[in-house]
Scaffold this active site. Structure first.
Site, PDB file in Angstrom:
ATOM      1  N   HIS A 263       5.685  10.957   0.024  1.00  0.00           N
ATOM      2  CA  HIS A 263       5.850  11.101  -1.427  1.00  0.00           C
ATOM      3  C   HIS A 263       7.190  11.772  -1.753  1.00  0.00           C
ATOM      4  CE1 HIS A 263       1.964   9.501  -2.167  1.00  0.00           C
ATOM      5  NE2 HIS A 263       1.286  10.519  -1.667  1.00  0.00           N
TER       6      HIS A 263
ATOM      7  N   LEU B 122      20.301   3.738 -20.241  1.00  0.00           N
ATOM      8  CA  LEU B 122      19.054   3.235 -19.663  1.00  0.00           C
ATOM      9  C   LEU B 122      17.842   3.938 -20.290  1.00  0.00           C
ATOM     10  CD1 LEU B 122      17.545   1.727 -17.224  1.00  0.00           C
ATOM     11  CD2 LEU B 122      17.683   3.931 -16.058  1.00  0.00           C
TER      12      LEU B 122
ATOM     13  N   ASP C 209       5.092   1.532  -4.240  1.00  0.00           N
ATOM     14  CA  ASP C 209       3.932   1.653  -3.350  1.00  0.00           C
ATOM     15  C   ASP C 209       4.353   1.732  -1.881  1.00  0.00           C
ATOM     16  OD1 ASP C 209       1.242   1.841  -2.749  1.00  0.00           O
ATOM     17  OD2 ASP C 209       0.921  -0.331  -2.764  1.00  0.00           O
TER      18      ASP C 209
HETATM   19  C1  IPE Z   1      -0.423   1.661  -7.571  1.00  0.00           C
HETATM   20  O1  IPE Z   1      -0.507   1.955  -6.215  1.00  0.00           O
HETATM   21  C2  IPE Z   1      -0.125   2.923  -8.341  1.00  0.00           C
HETATM   22  C3  IPE Z   1       1.203   3.486  -8.167  1.00  0.00           C
HETATM   23  C4  IPE Z   1       2.173   2.955  -7.466  1.00  0.00           C
HETATM   24  C5  IPE Z   1       1.458   4.724  -8.864  1.00  0.00           C
HETATM   25  P1  IPE Z   1      -1.893   2.260  -5.494  1.00  0.00           P
HETATM   26  O2  IPE Z   1      -1.571   2.559  -4.085  1.00  0.00           O
HETATM   27  O3  IPE Z   1      -2.643   3.303  -6.252  1.00  0.00           O
HETATM   28  O4  IPE Z   1      -2.662   0.871  -5.650  1.00  0.00           O
HETATM   29  P2  IPE Z   1      -3.872   0.262  -4.823  1.00  0.00           P
HETATM   30  O5  IPE Z   1      -4.952   1.302  -4.794  1.00  0.00           O
HETATM   31  O6  IPE Z   1      -3.355  -0.020  -3.445  1.00  0.00           O
HETATM   32  O7  IPE Z   1      -4.238  -0.988  -5.553  1.00  0.00           O
HETATM   33  C1  IPE Z   2       2.594   5.135  -3.774  1.00  0.00           C
HETATM   34  O1  IPE Z   2       2.345   5.304  -2.422  1.00  0.00           O
HETATM   35  C2  IPE Z   2       2.519   6.431  -4.536  1.00  0.00           C
HETATM   36  C3  IPE Z   2       1.366   6.521  -5.459  1.00  0.00           C
HETATM   37  C4  IPE Z   2       0.416   5.631  -5.588  1.00  0.00           C
HETATM   38  C5  IPE Z   2       1.302   7.686  -6.307  1.00  0.00           C
HETATM   39  P1  IPE Z   2       0.874   5.391  -1.847  1.00  0.00           P
HETATM   40  O2  IPE Z   2       0.462   6.826  -1.787  1.00  0.00           O
HETATM   41  O3  IPE Z   2      -0.065   4.507  -2.569  1.00  0.00           O
HETATM   42  O4  IPE Z   2       1.125   4.855  -0.362  1.00  0.00           O
HETATM   43  P2  IPE Z   2       0.178   3.904   0.482  1.00  0.00           P
HETATM   44  O5  IPE Z   2      -0.145   2.719  -0.360  1.00  0.00           O
HETATM   45  O6  IPE Z   2      -1.041   4.726   0.802  1.00  0.00           O
HETATM   46  O7  IPE Z   2       0.977   3.582   1.684  1.00  0.00           O
HETATM   47 MG    MG Z   3      -0.646   2.565  -2.336  1.00  0.00          MG
END
Ligand code: IPE
Ligand code: IPE
Ligand code: MG
Length: 259
Positions: A45, A139, A28
């Protein structure tokens, strides 16, 4: 055996006991990483995929048996269409570009999450990654894609209900083991350690059932900054945890005699 050897053997045994067999990563913070640099979310990303490559390499070096990565949640479809397409495109490219290297590294790829509503080209790609690597013994990389734990548990309940309706299963036979056997993770051990980056301290619908006795490490760094040093730091933190599974700590007085 010399005292030094005994000490070393004990240290190795302790290391072995303390190292997790299955680590799950909630990757995240890509968006915040990009925003902090005035870059588009896409760049976050893209750099996130590089961090994923590093994490897989680190897991191999650290001799972890299972690495599960949360790549796209069932709820992530609610993001703007362009971002969803970008994430699907990155997954596509990751498998296209990295499958050969993963295979050469003896990695077995598994995918968990709902497949039903996925586009055929994504489905084919996921299937190919699993088929090509299925005999590998290194793995196991479990990719959670279009994954939601509540949806997974609901699907398991549906499957069991169908067996009951067909007279193949008695309601009284439904126990925790029977439910676990219907989950996408049926043949995968529960995660020992779940690491989430970005400072958020929640599961976001990830492995709710399987995480019953997992240890959690929440890192303040954003996912694109994750590297082997951060990984080792999380493992060290895990090594200090006292996992009891409802029982007594092995060092507690009376623990050995109590049954
Ligand atoms: C959780 O992250 C999903 C992934 C890392 C793929 P999100 O960014 O979607 O979670 P919330 O919305 O902050 O809970
Ligand atoms: C995690 O990063 C990737 C996915 C959830 C797919 P985010 O896109 O949630 O990044 P933040 O949380 O907005 O910083
Ligand atoms: Mg996120």
């Amino acid at each position: 055996m010399a005292a030094g050897d005994i000490l070393e053997a004990e240290t190795n045994a302790r290391d072995l006991r303390a190292s997790p067999r299955h680590v799950a990563l909630i990757m995240d913070g890509n968006g915040r990483w990009a925003a902090a640099r005035g870059l588009p979310r896409f760049e976050g990303h893209r750099r996130g995929v590089e961090a994923l490559r590093r994490a897989v390499r680190a897991a191999i070096n650290l001799r972890i048996d299972y690495l599960t990565v949360y790549s796209f949640s069932a709820e992530n479809w609610s993001r703007p269409r362009e971002e969803v397409e970008m994430l699907l495109g990155l997954l596509h490219r990751f498998i296209r570009n990295d499958l050969a290297e993963l295979h050469a590294s003896n990695v077995r790829v598994r995918v968990i999450g709902a497949r039903g509503d996925l586009a055929p080209e994504i489905l084919d790609l996921l299937r190919e990654a699993e088929q090509v690597t299925q005999a590998n013994a290194g793995l196991t990389l479990v990719v959670a894609f279009n994954y939601g734990a509540r949806q997974e548990i609901a699907a398991a309940a549906r499957a069991l209900a169908e067996m009951v309706a067909l007279g193949r299963l008695a309601p009284g036979e439904i126990d925790a083991e029977a439910i676990a056997a219907q989950l996408d993770t049926a043949d995968i051990p529960d995660p020992d350690l779940i690491i989430r980056t970005s400072g958020e301290q929640r599961l976001s619908n990830f492995l709710l059932w399987q995480a019953a006795y997992a240890e959690f490490v929440f890192l303040p760094i954003l996912w694109p900054d994750f590297d082997e040093v951060a990984f080792i730091g999380a493992l060290a933190e895990y090594g200090h945890r006292d996992r009891r599974f409802g029982g007594l700590d092995a060092a507690a007085p009376g623990a050995k005699t109590a049954s």
